[in-house]
Every structure is written in structure tokens, then in C-alpha cells.
Scaffold this motif. Structure first.
Motif, PDB file in Angstrom:
ATOM      1  N   LEU A 170      51.672  -1.763  68.286  1.00  0.00           N
ATOM      2  CA  LEU A 170      51.131  -2.193  69.570  1.00  0.00           C
ATOM      3  C   LEU A 170      49.738  -2.780  69.382  1.00  0.00           C
ATOM      4  O   LEU A 170      49.394  -3.822  69.973  1.00  0.00           O
ATOM      5  CB  LEU A 170      51.085  -1.003  70.534  1.00  0.00           C
ATOM      6  N   LYS A 171      48.957  -2.149  68.549  1.00  0.00           N
ATOM      7  CA  LYS A 171      47.620  -2.655  68.241  1.00  0.00           C
ATOM      8  C   LYS A 171      47.693  -4.010  67.530  1.00  0.00           C
ATOM      9  O   LYS A 171      46.958  -4.949  67.848  1.00  0.00           O
ATOM     10  CB  LYS A 171      46.882  -1.648  67.347  1.00  0.00           C
ATOM     11  N   ALA A 172      48.609  -4.120  66.575  1.00  0.00           N
ATOM     12  CA  ALA A 172      48.728  -5.354  65.796  1.00  0.00           C
ATOM     13  C   ALA A 172      49.222  -6.525  66.637  1.00  0.00           C
ATOM     14  O   ALA A 172      48.792  -7.674  66.458  1.00  0.00           O
ATOM     15  CB  ALA A 172      49.677  -5.127  64.616  1.00  0.00           C
ATOM     16  N   HIS A 173      50.120  -6.262  67.585  1.00  0.00           N
ATOM     17  CA  HIS A 173      50.727  -7.343  68.358  1.00  0.00           C
ATOM     18  C   HIS A 173      49.869  -7.816  69.526  1.00  0.00           C
ATOM     19  O   HIS A 173      50.018  -8.946  69.995  1.00  0.00           O
ATOM     20  CB  HIS A 173      52.101  -6.904  68.863  1.00  0.00           C
ATOM     21  N   GLY A 174      48.997  -6.949  70.027  1.00  0.00           N
ATOM     22  CA  GLY A 174      48.042  -7.379  71.052  1.00  0.00           C
ATOM     23  C   GLY A 174      48.560  -7.533  72.462  1.00  0.00           C
ATOM     24  O   GLY A 174      47.839  -8.022  73.342  1.00  0.00           O
ATOM     25  N   ALA A 175      49.821  -7.115  72.733  1.00  0.00           N
ATOM     26  CA  ALA A 175      50.381  -7.296  74.078  1.00  0.00           C
ATOM     27  C   ALA A 175      49.644  -6.464  75.131  1.00  0.00           C
ATOM     28  O   ALA A 175      49.465  -6.902  76.274  1.00  0.00           O
ATOM     29  CB  ALA A 175      51.860  -6.939  74.076  1.00  0.00           C
ATOM     30  N   GLU A 200      46.459  -5.561  75.190  1.00  0.00           N
ATOM     31  CA  GLU A 200      45.174  -6.190  75.511  1.00  0.00           C
ATOM     32  C   GLU A 200      45.348  -7.338  76.506  1.00  0.00           C
ATOM     33  O   GLU A 200      44.552  -7.497  77.439  1.00  0.00           O
ATOM     34  CB  GLU A 200      44.497  -6.705  74.233  1.00  0.00           C
ATOM     35  N   LYS A 201      46.415  -8.114  76.315  1.00  0.00           N
ATOM     36  CA  LYS A 201      46.646  -9.255  77.208  1.00  0.00           C
ATOM     37  C   LYS A 201      46.935  -8.797  78.633  1.00  0.00           C
ATOM     38  O   LYS A 201      46.454  -9.396  79.600  1.00  0.00           O
ATOM     39  CB  LYS A 201      47.803 -10.089  76.670  1.00  0.00           C
ATOM     40  N   ARG A 202      47.718  -7.737  78.775  1.00  0.00           N
ATOM     41  CA  ARG A 202      48.048  -7.260  80.119  1.00  0.00           C
ATOM     42  C   ARG A 202      46.846  -6.633  80.822  1.00  0.00           C
ATOM     43  O   ARG A 202      46.678  -6.787  82.028  1.00  0.00           O
ATOM     44  CB  ARG A 202      49.197  -6.248  80.060  1.00  0.00           C
ATOM     45  N   LEU A 203      46.027  -5.921  80.050  1.00  0.00           N
ATOM     46  CA  LEU A 203      44.891  -5.233  80.672  1.00  0.00           C
ATOM     47  C   LEU A 203      43.696  -6.152  80.894  1.00  0.00           C
ATOM     48  O   LEU A 203      42.801  -5.829  81.682  1.00  0.00           O
ATOM     49  CB  LEU A 203      44.478  -4.035  79.813  1.00  0.00           C
ATOM     50  N   GLN A 204      43.706  -7.282  80.233  1.00  0.00           N
ATOM     51  CA  GLN A 204      42.594  -8.223  80.377  1.00  0.00           C
ATOM     52  C   GLN A 204      42.449  -8.679  81.832  1.00  0.00           C
ATOM     53  O   GLN A 204      41.336  -8.850  82.334  1.00  0.00           O
ATOM     54  CB  GLN A 204      42.809  -9.428  79.469  1.00  0.00           C
ATOM     55  N   VAL A 205      43.582  -8.844  82.519  1.00  0.00           N
ATOM     56  CA  VAL A 205      43.522  -9.306  83.906  1.00  0.00           C
ATOM     57  C   VAL A 205      42.904  -8.257  84.830  1.00  0.00           C
ATOM     58  O   VAL A 205      42.454  -8.588  85.932  1.00  0.00           O
ATOM     59  CB  VAL A 205      44.935  -9.698  84.415  1.00  0.00           C
ATOM     60  N   LEU A 206      42.908  -6.997  84.377  1.00  0.00           N
ATOM     61  CA  LEU A 206      42.264  -5.934  85.158  1.00  0.00           C
ATOM     62  C   LEU A 206      40.812  -5.725  84.740  1.00  0.00           C
ATOM     63  O   LEU A 206      40.123  -4.868  85.285  1.00  0.00           O
ATOM     64  CB  LEU A 206      43.032  -4.614  84.981  1.00  0.00           C
ATOM     65  N   GLY A 207      40.387  -6.499  83.749  1.00  0.00           N
ATOM     66  CA  GLY A 207      39.023  -6.346  83.254  1.00  0.00           C
ATOM     67  C   GLY A 207      38.838  -5.118  82.392  1.00  0.00           C
ATOM     68  O   GLY A 207      37.724  -4.604  82.255  1.00  0.00           O
ATOM     69  N   VAL A 208      39.942  -4.642  81.791  1.00  0.00           N
ATOM     70  CA  VAL A 208      39.884  -3.439  80.953  1.00  0.00           C
ATOM     71  C   VAL A 208      39.945  -3.820  79.477  1.00  0.00           C
ATOM     72  O   VAL A 208      40.860  -4.524  79.040  1.00  0.00           O
ATOM     73  CB  VAL A 208      41.042  -2.477  81.278  1.00  0.00           C
ATOM     74  N   GLU A 209      38.979  -3.377  78.725  1.00  0.00           N
ATOM     75  CA  GLU A 209      38.927  -3.614  77.283  1.00  0.00           C
ATOM     76  C   GLU A 209      39.591  -2.444  76.550  1.00  0.00           C
ATOM     77  O   GLU A 209      39.487  -1.292  76.981  1.00  0.00           O
ATOM     78  CB  GLU A 209      37.472  -3.727  76.825  1.00  0.00           C
ATOM     79  N   VAL A 210      40.281  -2.735  75.466  1.00  0.00           N
ATOM     80  CA  VAL A 210      40.949  -1.706  74.677  1.00  0.00           C
ATOM     81  C   VAL A 210      40.222  -1.539  73.343  1.00  0.00           C
ATOM     82  O   VAL A 210      39.939  -2.512  72.653  1.00  0.00           O
ATOM     83  CB  VAL A 210      42.424  -2.076  74.396  1.00  0.00           C
ATOM     84  N   LYS A 211      39.934  -0.297  73.010  1.00  0.00           N
ATOM     85  CA  LYS A 211      39.343   0.011  71.709  1.00  0.00           C
ATOM     86  C   LYS A 211      40.217   1.040  71.011  1.00  0.00           C
ATOM     87  O   LYS A 211      40.711   1.979  71.643  1.00  0.00           O
ATOM     88  CB  LYS A 211      37.905   0.524  71.856  1.00  0.00           C
ATOM     89  N   TRP A 212      40.379   0.872  69.709  1.00  0.00           N
ATOM     90  CA  TRP A 212      41.255   1.731  68.915  1.00  0.00           C
ATOM     91  C   TRP A 212      40.439   2.527  67.908  1.00  0.00           C
ATOM     92  O   TRP A 212      39.511   2.011  67.297  1.00  0.00           O
ATOM     93  CB  TRP A 212      42.275   0.878  68.167  1.00  0.00           C
TER      94      TRP A 212
END
Length: 327
Positions: free
Chosen positions: A59-64, A66-78
């Protein structure tokens, strides 16, 4: 990897994801709510994962996500951890919002006062962990481990595996000498003969079998369920239902893709996990990659583990596992 091959992988993955049923996604997100929720209190989603947590690694490698949460203004950190107990220590001190661990770490974490909730679980995968002995070991049964040194990561799912296997063989926990070591250190001790047996999960199990000829003394089959759990910090779960719903949808999609593209998934994981693809594929096939909402049955199994650990004084107080669920 060539551009054409990357394009082929992406197209293959999209076709597979397109076939995933809405029913499966709906089942996993039951209780998270489908109506608009309160404004997001968090603009950062911190995910703890282990290198062996294949679904999250991909999930981290594919980035899907991050793309979905970007519209909510949410950043993902691993954040990567060596094992479940270490991950839950981070969750306990507020450094992680969400993570994936085995069945035993939540018991120890709850006993230590960690404020988390069970979010979802993977259906049983008992073959994905085992008790190994060196290929030339004279030990042929768990009963023969009396007085022997057994290495495993303290507080991990294999801790419960060892307890359950000993009980089935008619031994007490005190009949062995536990040697608490993280996977890499345990592998080194196992190879040099410093321990007599090693309890470990995949892909480390498959690597030991294929690379040094380690022999399975017993797997979890017929002894433990070996559930894997997605856990959330309670404050995060309460305030971020929409983010958590999206996260679980993407986890489900990733699991579906792994099941239908196992060899491809292994090839992508190989450079990340530093193992040959055939080793990773063996490990992948021992996991189910099917996730469900936490229910009364799985909580009852967790309660059984908690009660056993308390009786052995491995945790300091009795627990009510159902307290770690959103009401």
C-alpha cells in the motif's frame, strides 16, 4: 523495471481492483459510518508497519492511499518497526495512529495501558508462523524442548504460539528457557547454535527454511488462529472516521490484489524486504490477505490469550479485551 513492465503492472492492478465487490468493502467498514462526519481533527495519518506486513508495505509502495486522502488535505507518514510490540509502544506514546500487528502484541499493550481500539482483523493464518529447529537437530517433537532454549520476540504473536504449543505437548512455560530476541538477532543465534529452537513468522520463517534448511517442528495449525489485527489509537479512531474508512477500503483492495497477483506482489516486495521473490511468495501464500470487521468471536479468542498470559504472570493484571473496541 522497464516503463512497459511498469505500465503492465499498473493496468493489471487496476483491472483486479475494478473487480473487487462493493459488498466486501462495505462489510469491512461497517460501524465506521457512511454519512458525513465532523470536520477532520487531524491533517496527518501516521501508519506504523513492519517489513513483514506485506499489505501495508505494498500500500505504501503503490501510493493509492495518499491519492485518496490528498483531497481531504490529509498527509500520510509511514514508520517502520522491527515487530509488533515496538510498533505498539509507539502507538502508546502517541507517535503512531494506525498499525498492523499479530494477536499477542495488543494484549501486552492493553496491559500496559495503551489507549487503542481493534479496527479490523485478518482471517486465521496458522501456517504463517512456526517453531523451527536446525536441519540436523535431534529434536523431533515439542515435548523434547523441555530444558531447551527457545528464541522468540517477546510479546509478539509467536509468544502465544510457544505458550499454546507447550500446553498441547503437556509442558509448562517454565519447562523451557525463553530467549527473547528480535527476528534478526534470533536468526543469528539460531544459526550459531546458541538456541535449540526458534519461533518465527513469515517471511522470516520461509527464509530460514529455504536458506539454511531450518525444519518445522510445529506450525500454528490446529493450535492457534494467528490472527493479524489493524489497530487504531482511540483518539484518532474517534475523530477521524472518514479517514479510517478510506484507509480500510484501500487495505482491502490491496489484499485482493495480493491474492490475485501473488507472484507479482512477491517480485515487488523482493527489493523492499531484501529477500528472493520465491521466498516471499512462499510466505505470501501462508497469509490470507482477507480482512473483516472485528466481531465477538475474534474478541473471545483474544480474551482467551489475555487470560492465559495473566495466569502465567506475563501480564500484571486481568484484562477485558472488549474494552479496546469503539462502542
Amino acid at each position: 523495471m522497464s516503463a512497459n513492465k511498469k505500465k503492465s503492472i499498473q493496468l493489471s492492478r487496476r483491472r483486479s481492483l475494478g473487480q473487487l465487490s462493493a459488498i466486501a468493502l462495505g462489510a469491512l467498514t461497517i460501524g465506521l459510518g457512511s454519512s458525513p462526519v465532523q470536520a477532520q481533527q487531524t491533517r496527518l495519518l501516521r501508519i506504523g508497519y513492519q517489513k513483514a506486513a506485506n499489505t501495508l508495505v505494498l500500500l505504501k509502495a503503490h501510493g493509492a492511499l495518499e491519492k485518496r486522502l490528498q483531497v481531504l488535505g490529509v498527509e500520510v507518514k509511514w514508520a517502520e518497526f522491527t515487530a509488533g510490540p515496538q510498533l505498539l509502544e509507539a502507538l502508546n506514546v502517541g507517535s503512531v495512529d494506525f498499525g498492523y500487528v499479530g494477536e499477542a502484541p495488543p494484549i501486552f499493550a492493553q496491559a500496559a495501558g495503551a489507549d487503542f481500539v481493534y479496527t479490523a482483523y485478518e482471517i486465521p493464518t496458522p501456517e504463517a508462523e512456526a517453531l523451527l529447529v536446525p536441519k540436523n537437530s535431534s529434536i523431533q517433537s515439542v515435548a523434547e524442548l523441555k530444558g531447551k532454549k527457545v528464541a522468540f520476540n517477546k510479546g509478539s504473536d509467536v509468544h502465544w504460539l510457544v505458550v499454546a504449543l507447550l500446553k498441547k505437548a503437556g509442558l509448562q512455560y517454565g519447562d523451557i528457557e525463553p530467549v527473547y530476541l528480535a527476528p534478526a538477532d534470533a536468526r543469528a543465534a539460531f544459526e550459531r547454535g546458541a538456541v535449540d529452537a526458534w519461533a518465527i513468522w513469515d517471511p522470516f520463517q520461509a527464509a530460514a527454511e529455504k536458506q539454511i534448511g531450518a525444519r518445522r517442528l510445529a506450525s500454528g495449525a490446529g493450535v492457534v488462529s494467528h490472527h493479524q489485527f489493524f489497530l487504531s489509537a482511540r483518539p484518532f479512531a474517534v475523530r477521524n472516521l472518514q479517514v479510517q474508512k478510506i484507509l480500510l477500503e484501500e487495505v482491502t483492495r490491496e489484499g485482493e490484489w495480493v491474492r490475485t497477483h501473488t507472484a507479482e506482489a512477491a517480485a515487488q516486495l523482493a527489493p523492499i524486504q531484501g529477500l528472493d521473490a520465491d521466498i516471499i511468495e512462499t510466505g505470501l501464500k501462508r497469509y490470507a490477505h482477507i480482512y473483516k470487521p472485528v466481531d465477538a468471536q475474534v474478541l473471545a479468542e483474544q480474551q482467551k490469550i489475555a487470560d492465559a498470559f495473566y495466569q502465567l504472570r506475563l501480564i500484571p493484571k486481568p484484562l477485558k479485551v472488549s474494552d479496546a473496541v469503539l462502542k
